[in-house]
Scaffold this motif. Structure first.
Motif, PDB file in Angstrom:
ATOM      1  N   ALA A 177      -7.497  16.923  35.147  1.00  0.00           N
ATOM      2  CA  ALA A 177      -7.171  16.301  36.428  1.00  0.00           C
ATOM      3  C   ALA A 177      -8.386  15.647  37.088  1.00  0.00           C
ATOM      4  O   ALA A 177      -8.329  14.479  37.475  1.00  0.00           O
ATOM      5  CB  ALA A 177      -6.549  17.333  37.356  1.00  0.00           C
ATOM      6  N   ARG A 178      -9.460  16.377  37.250  1.00  0.00           N
ATOM      7  CA  ARG A 178     -10.582  15.858  38.025  1.00  0.00           C
ATOM      8  C   ARG A 178     -11.347  14.771  37.277  1.00  0.00           C
ATOM      9  O   ARG A 178     -11.759  13.781  37.858  1.00  0.00           O
ATOM     10  CB  ARG A 178     -11.533  16.996  38.410  1.00  0.00           C
ATOM     11  CG  ARG A 178     -10.900  18.002  39.359  1.00  0.00           C
ATOM     12  CD  ARG A 178     -11.886  19.050  39.816  1.00  0.00           C
ATOM     13  NE  ARG A 178     -12.945  18.484  40.641  1.00  0.00           N
ATOM     14  CZ  ARG A 178     -13.950  19.194  41.146  1.00  0.00           C
ATOM     15  NH1 ARG A 178     -14.021  20.499  40.897  1.00  0.00           N
ATOM     16  NH2 ARG A 178     -14.879  18.622  41.889  1.00  0.00           N
ATOM     17  N   THR A 200       2.631  19.806  35.521  1.00  0.00           N
ATOM     18  CA  THR A 200       1.591  18.968  36.120  1.00  0.00           C
ATOM     19  C   THR A 200       0.783  18.239  35.056  1.00  0.00           C
ATOM     20  O   THR A 200       0.352  17.094  35.273  1.00  0.00           O
ATOM     21  CB  THR A 200       0.645  19.810  36.984  1.00  0.00           C
ATOM     22  OG1 THR A 200       0.089  20.878  36.199  1.00  0.00           O
ATOM     23  CG2 THR A 200       1.386  20.407  38.170  1.00  0.00           C
ATOM     24  N   HIS A 201       0.568  18.876  33.909  1.00  0.00           N
ATOM     25  CA  HIS A 201      -0.216  18.244  32.845  1.00  0.00           C
ATOM     26  C   HIS A 201       0.520  17.040  32.258  1.00  0.00           C
ATOM     27  O   HIS A 201      -0.048  15.958  32.095  1.00  0.00           O
ATOM     28  CB  HIS A 201      -0.528  19.252  31.734  1.00  0.00           C
ATOM     29  CG  HIS A 201      -1.374  20.397  32.175  1.00  0.00           C
ATOM     30  ND1 HIS A 201      -2.632  20.236  32.709  1.00  0.00           N
ATOM     31  CD2 HIS A 201      -1.144  21.738  32.164  1.00  0.00           C
ATOM     32  CE1 HIS A 201      -3.136  21.423  33.010  1.00  0.00           C
ATOM     33  NE2 HIS A 201      -2.252  22.343  32.690  1.00  0.00           N
ATOM     34  N   ILE A 202       1.789  17.241  31.929  1.00  0.00           N
ATOM     35  CA  ILE A 202       2.566  16.153  31.338  1.00  0.00           C
ATOM     36  C   ILE A 202       2.755  15.018  32.352  1.00  0.00           C
ATOM     37  O   ILE A 202       2.683  13.841  31.990  1.00  0.00           O
ATOM     38  CB  ILE A 202       3.924  16.660  30.821  1.00  0.00           C
ATOM     39  CG1 ILE A 202       3.712  17.565  29.604  1.00  0.00           C
ATOM     40  CG2 ILE A 202       4.847  15.500  30.455  1.00  0.00           C
ATOM     41  CD1 ILE A 202       4.979  18.064  28.959  1.00  0.00           C
ATOM     42  N   PHE A 203       2.987  15.374  33.600  1.00  0.00           N
ATOM     43  CA  PHE A 203       3.144  14.352  34.638  1.00  0.00           C
ATOM     44  C   PHE A 203       1.881  13.496  34.734  1.00  0.00           C
ATOM     45  O   PHE A 203       1.951  12.263  34.782  1.00  0.00           O
ATOM     46  CB  PHE A 203       3.429  15.031  35.984  1.00  0.00           C
ATOM     47  CG  PHE A 203       3.731  14.057  37.091  1.00  0.00           C
ATOM     48  CD1 PHE A 203       4.973  13.458  37.198  1.00  0.00           C
ATOM     49  CD2 PHE A 203       2.759  13.737  38.034  1.00  0.00           C
ATOM     50  CE1 PHE A 203       5.255  12.555  38.217  1.00  0.00           C
ATOM     51  CE2 PHE A 203       3.019  12.834  39.056  1.00  0.00           C
ATOM     52  CZ  PHE A 203       4.275  12.242  39.156  1.00  0.00           C
ATOM     53  N   LEU A 231      -3.016  18.188  25.572  1.00  0.00           N
ATOM     54  CA  LEU A 231      -3.894  17.057  25.875  1.00  0.00           C
ATOM     55  C   LEU A 231      -4.320  17.108  27.340  1.00  0.00           C
ATOM     56  O   LEU A 231      -5.505  16.933  27.661  1.00  0.00           O
ATOM     57  CB  LEU A 231      -3.169  15.748  25.570  1.00  0.00           C
ATOM     58  CG  LEU A 231      -3.960  14.452  25.765  1.00  0.00           C
ATOM     59  CD1 LEU A 231      -5.144  14.388  24.796  1.00  0.00           C
ATOM     60  CD2 LEU A 231      -3.057  13.230  25.580  1.00  0.00           C
ATOM     61  N   GLY A 232      -3.370  17.370  28.215  1.00  0.00           N
ATOM     62  CA  GLY A 232      -3.688  17.421  29.637  1.00  0.00           C
ATOM     63  C   GLY A 232      -4.511  18.634  30.026  1.00  0.00           C
ATOM     64  O   GLY A 232      -5.369  18.558  30.903  1.00  0.00           O
TER      65      GLY A 232
END
Length: 217
Positions: free
Chosen positions: A189-190, A139-142, A182-183
């Motif tokens: 996300a928020r 999810t972070h890389i995406f 990094l993510g």
């Protein structure tokens, strides 16, 4: 993201963290495989908490099989979906013993044939354990790939293919670690922490998030 910005984007991340590592704790290829299998829809922190108790007791396919399903579930019950993960890990251990002499294979085909091991898990093992330039799109890389414009795509496979095309060869092996970190800690996300980001000048995201009121930056 402009093609000309990709090299300095990764050069900046490398300068800040020359030897990035996974945050999963492991001491062998099998421990890494088990930890990644357990990490689906779970945090690395939560997986590490469980494996710190499990691995001193059983950290080989043979030892996991000897432990038995019920006991294995007891060690990993704090992890989400622990029952299905326990079944997958037990079956994976059986296949490793019966078909691979207890060793973790180093090919995508053989890894993805293991229960509970999908493309992302296989990519992590191939990269971290065997040094192959794979992209494990979580999810972070995406999020980072789409938000920055580095490798936009509608699904993880699209993003993976874009990254494989766009990431310079010199950064290919370590790039997924830099993007995950990094993510996880900056490009969240928020609300992305743009004011703390070392690579914001190369990023397409706009408008950038300003620093909180009262911040020194």
């Amino acid at each position: 993201m402009k093609t000309a910005d990709i090299q300095p984007f990764f050069a900046t991340l490398k300068a800040a963290n020359p030897s990035p590592q996974t945050e999963l704790e492991y001491t062998s290829v099998f421990e890494l495989l088990a930890a990644v299998l357990l990490s689906a829809q779970a945090t690395d922190v939560g997986v590490n908490k469980a494996t710190r108790k499990l691995f001193p007791v059983a950290n080989t396919p043979q030892a996991i099989l000897a432990l038995g399903l019920e006991s294995l579930e007891g060690y990993i019950k704090t992890i989400g979906l622990f029952r299905s993960k326990a079944k997958h890990l037990m079956e994976t251990c059986r296949i490793l013993v019966e078909r691979h002499d207890g060793q973790v294979p180093d090919t995508r085909e053989a890894l993805e044939a293991l229960p509970g091991v999908g493309r992302k898990t296989a990519n992590v093992v191939l990269n971290v354990a065997f040094g192959q330039p794979t992209m494990a799109v979580d999810t972070h890389i995406f999020r980072v790939s789409n938000r920055t414009g580095l490798a936009p795509g509608k699904n993880p496979l699209e993003v993976e293919k874009q990254l494989m095309r766009r990431v310079p060869g010199d950064y290919a092996v370590d790039s997924h670690h830099w993007l995950i970190l990094l993510g996880r800690y900056v490009c969240q996300a928020r609300k992305p922490r743009c004011w703390e980001c070392l690579v914001s000048s190369y990023c397409d995201y706009s408008p950038k998030t300003p620093p909180p009121q009262g911040s020194l930056r």
